[in-house]
Motif scaffolding. Sequence first.
Motif, PDB file in Angstrom:
ATOM      1  N   ASP A 101       0.830  -1.206   0.000  1.00  0.00           N
ATOM      2  CA  ASP A 101       0.000   0.000   0.000  1.00  0.00           C
ATOM      3  C   ASP A 101       0.864   1.256   0.000  1.00  0.00           C
ATOM      4  N   LEU A 102       1.905   1.246   0.827  1.00  0.00           N
ATOM      5  CA  LEU A 102       2.825   2.381   0.837  1.00  0.00           C
ATOM      6  C   LEU A 102       3.482   2.561  -0.527  1.00  0.00           C
ATOM      7  N   ALA A 103       3.937   1.464  -1.107  1.00  0.00           N
ATOM      8  CA  ALA A 103       4.615   1.553  -2.398  1.00  0.00           C
ATOM      9  C   ALA A 103       3.680   2.042  -3.490  1.00  0.00           C
ATOM     10  N   GLU A 104       2.431   1.614  -3.452  1.00  0.00           N
ATOM     11  CA  GLU A 104       1.491   2.012  -4.494  1.00  0.00           C
ATOM     12  C   GLU A 104       1.230   3.517  -4.485  1.00  0.00           C
ATOM     13  N   ILE A 105       1.093   4.106  -3.288  1.00  0.00           N
ATOM     14  CA  ILE A 105       0.874   5.553  -3.264  1.00  0.00           C
ATOM     15  C   ILE A 105       2.148   6.280  -3.673  1.00  0.00           C
ATOM     16  N   ARG A 106       3.294   5.727  -3.299  1.00  0.00           N
ATOM     17  CA  ARG A 106       4.546   6.338  -3.753  1.00  0.00           C
ATOM     18  C   ARG A 106       4.692   6.259  -5.273  1.00  0.00           C
ATOM     19  N   LEU A 107       4.334   5.118  -5.846  1.00  0.00           N
ATOM     20  CA  LEU A 107       4.438   4.975  -7.304  1.00  0.00           C
ATOM     21  C   LEU A 107       3.472   5.903  -8.037  1.00  0.00           C
ATOM     22  N   ALA A 108       2.363   6.227  -7.374  1.00  0.00           N
ATOM     23  CA  ALA A 108       1.387   7.126  -7.988  1.00  0.00           C
ATOM     24  C   ALA A 108       1.865   8.574  -7.982  1.00  0.00           C
ATOM     25  N   VAL A 109       2.800   8.901  -7.079  1.00  0.00           N
ATOM     26  CA  VAL A 109       3.176  10.306  -6.902  1.00  0.00           C
ATOM     27  C   VAL A 109       4.656  10.574  -7.188  1.00  0.00           C
ATOM     28  N   GLU A 110       5.547   9.776  -6.630  1.00  0.00           N
ATOM     29  CA  GLU A 110       6.970  10.129  -6.677  1.00  0.00           C
ATOM     30  C   GLU A 110       7.592  10.135  -8.074  1.00  0.00           C
ATOM     31  N   PRO A 111       7.278   9.184  -8.969  1.00  0.00           N
ATOM     32  CA  PRO A 111       7.845   9.304 -10.320  1.00  0.00           C
ATOM     33  C   PRO A 111       7.407  10.590 -11.024  1.00  0.00           C
ATOM     34  N   ARG A 112       6.140  10.975 -10.831  1.00  0.00           N
ATOM     35  CA  ARG A 112       5.671  12.231 -11.422  1.00  0.00           C
ATOM     36  C   ARG A 112       6.370  13.419 -10.778  1.00  0.00           C
ATOM     37  N   ALA A 113       6.597  13.348  -9.465  1.00  0.00           N
ATOM     38  CA  ALA A 113       7.326  14.415  -8.784  1.00  0.00           C
ATOM     39  C   ALA A 113       8.742  14.543  -9.347  1.00  0.00           C
ATOM     40  N   ALA A 114       9.379  13.412  -9.598  1.00  0.00           N
ATOM     41  CA  ALA A 114      10.732  13.439 -10.172  1.00  0.00           C
ATOM     42  C   ALA A 114      10.717  14.047 -11.569  1.00  0.00           C
ATOM     43  N   ALA A 115       9.699  13.695 -12.362  1.00  0.00           N
ATOM     44  CA  ALA A 115       9.589  14.254 -13.713  1.00  0.00           C
ATOM     45  C   ALA A 115       9.395  15.765 -13.660  1.00  0.00           C
ATOM     46  N   LEU A 116       8.531  16.227 -12.770  1.00  0.00           N
ATOM     47  CA  LEU A 116       8.316  17.673 -12.630  1.00  0.00           C
ATOM     48  C   LEU A 116       9.560  18.366 -12.100  1.00  0.00           C
ATOM     49  N   ALA A 117      10.270  17.694 -11.188  1.00  0.00           N
ATOM     50  CA  ALA A 117      11.509  18.276 -10.671  1.00  0.00           C
ATOM     51  C   ALA A 117      12.516  18.489 -11.798  1.00  0.00           C
ATOM     52  N   ALA A 118      12.555  17.538 -12.732  1.00  0.00           N
ATOM     53  CA  ALA A 118      13.464  17.687 -13.869  1.00  0.00           C
ATOM     54  C   ALA A 118      13.102  18.905 -14.723  1.00  0.00           C
TER      55      ALA A 118
ATOM     56  N   ARG B 229      17.610  17.635 -16.695  1.00  0.00           N
ATOM     57  CA  ARG B 229      16.241  17.993 -17.115  1.00  0.00           C
ATOM     58  C   ARG B 229      15.621  16.910 -18.004  1.00  0.00           C
ATOM     59  N   ASP B 230      15.932  15.661 -17.683  1.00  0.00           N
ATOM     60  CA  ASP B 230      15.387  14.519 -18.418  1.00  0.00           C
ATOM     61  C   ASP B 230      14.234  13.928 -17.604  1.00  0.00           C
ATOM     62  N   SER B 231      13.016  14.385 -17.888  1.00  0.00           N
ATOM     63  CA  SER B 231      11.848  13.986 -17.091  1.00  0.00           C
ATOM     64  C   SER B 231      11.598  12.486 -17.146  1.00  0.00           C
ATOM     65  N   GLU B 232      11.703  11.920 -18.336  1.00  0.00           N
ATOM     66  CA  GLU B 232      11.414  10.499 -18.507  1.00  0.00           C
ATOM     67  C   GLU B 232      12.393   9.638 -17.715  1.00  0.00           C
ATOM     68  N   ALA B 233      13.671   9.965 -17.800  1.00  0.00           N
ATOM     69  CA  ALA B 233      14.688   9.196 -17.077  1.00  0.00           C
ATOM     70  C   ALA B 233      14.534   9.364 -15.569  1.00  0.00           C
ATOM     71  N   ALA B 234      14.167  10.565 -15.125  1.00  0.00           N
ATOM     72  CA  ALA B 234      13.984  10.805 -13.691  1.00  0.00           C
ATOM     73  C   ALA B 234      12.841   9.960 -13.149  1.00  0.00           C
ATOM     74  N   ALA B 235      11.732   9.919 -13.895  1.00  0.00           N
ATOM     75  CA  ALA B 235      10.581   9.121 -13.450  1.00  0.00           C
ATOM     76  C   ALA B 235      10.935   7.638 -13.425  1.00  0.00           C
ATOM     77  N   ALA B 236      11.650   7.179 -14.456  1.00  0.00           N
ATOM     78  CA  ALA B 236      12.026   5.761 -14.523  1.00  0.00           C
ATOM     79  C   ALA B 236      12.971   5.393 -13.374  1.00  0.00           C
ATOM     80  N   ALA B 237      13.911   6.277 -13.068  1.00  0.00           N
ATOM     81  CA  ALA B 237      14.858   6.000 -11.989  1.00  0.00           C
ATOM     82  C   ALA B 237      14.159   5.948 -10.634  1.00  0.00           C
TER      83      ALA B 237
END
Length: 241
Positions: free
Chosen positions: A108-125, A217-225
């Motif tokens: 459950d923790l991982a699922e909410i993180r997967l819903a938010v953190e990759p997108r956060a990384a992409a936006l951060a990029a 500034r590579d959004s796709e790579a940041a989200a994947a990582a």
Amino acid sequence: MNSQLVVIPARRSHSNHAEVARTIGIDIIAGRYGEGAKIPGDAELTLLFGVSRPVLRESVKTLVAKGLLSTKARVGTVVRERAAWNMFDPDVLAWHLDAGIDKRFLRDLAEIRLAVEPRAAALAAERRAGEDVAVMRRAIARMTQESGGASDGFAEADLALHLAVANASGNPFMRSIGAVVEAALRASFVLSAPADSREYDIAVAAHERIVEAIADRDSEAAAAAMTNVIFNGLRRHGAAG
């Protein structure tokens, strides 16, 4: 990790009312007081905890605010349904770890993180400033420094990195899941801290890929990582799938 509950103790509370709220909260989460159950009255609880009525009432107010209890005239104080609990509250998450967690909770923790953190990384990029990258690199440097010793410092640096990514996203809602990330990382390092220097090096390298993608500034790579880091945590605990 097997199917049994694993208890991960948190730091003790610093005030009487916070400690009483913590104890009752853990009892609720552990199922000692079921949904819809009425908790004992003031007289019994003040005797049990050795506190005054004002302290007890402040504790109950805390649990009402977190969605665990409701107070009703002529009914008393009752446990609310789990759907009403504020699972983003740092105390509620910590009390779950105290009460005991299983693979389902980790997923459950991982699922909410997967819903938010990759997108956060992409936006951060897309949005990061130079200082954001500097903060992330300082966190990586501390992870590297702490990789040869106790896991507490490593986990704190890990958390600092994830929070820095959320901050760099520019979205305050993404920063608000910091308590979820902290609970996940605390569980991670109690249940399955890297066992040797090689595993620490692998973990640091995986996090470095997040930072470098954001710096580039590579959004796709940041989200994947970021996705890779979260899935790796699940796999270490045997909770993936």
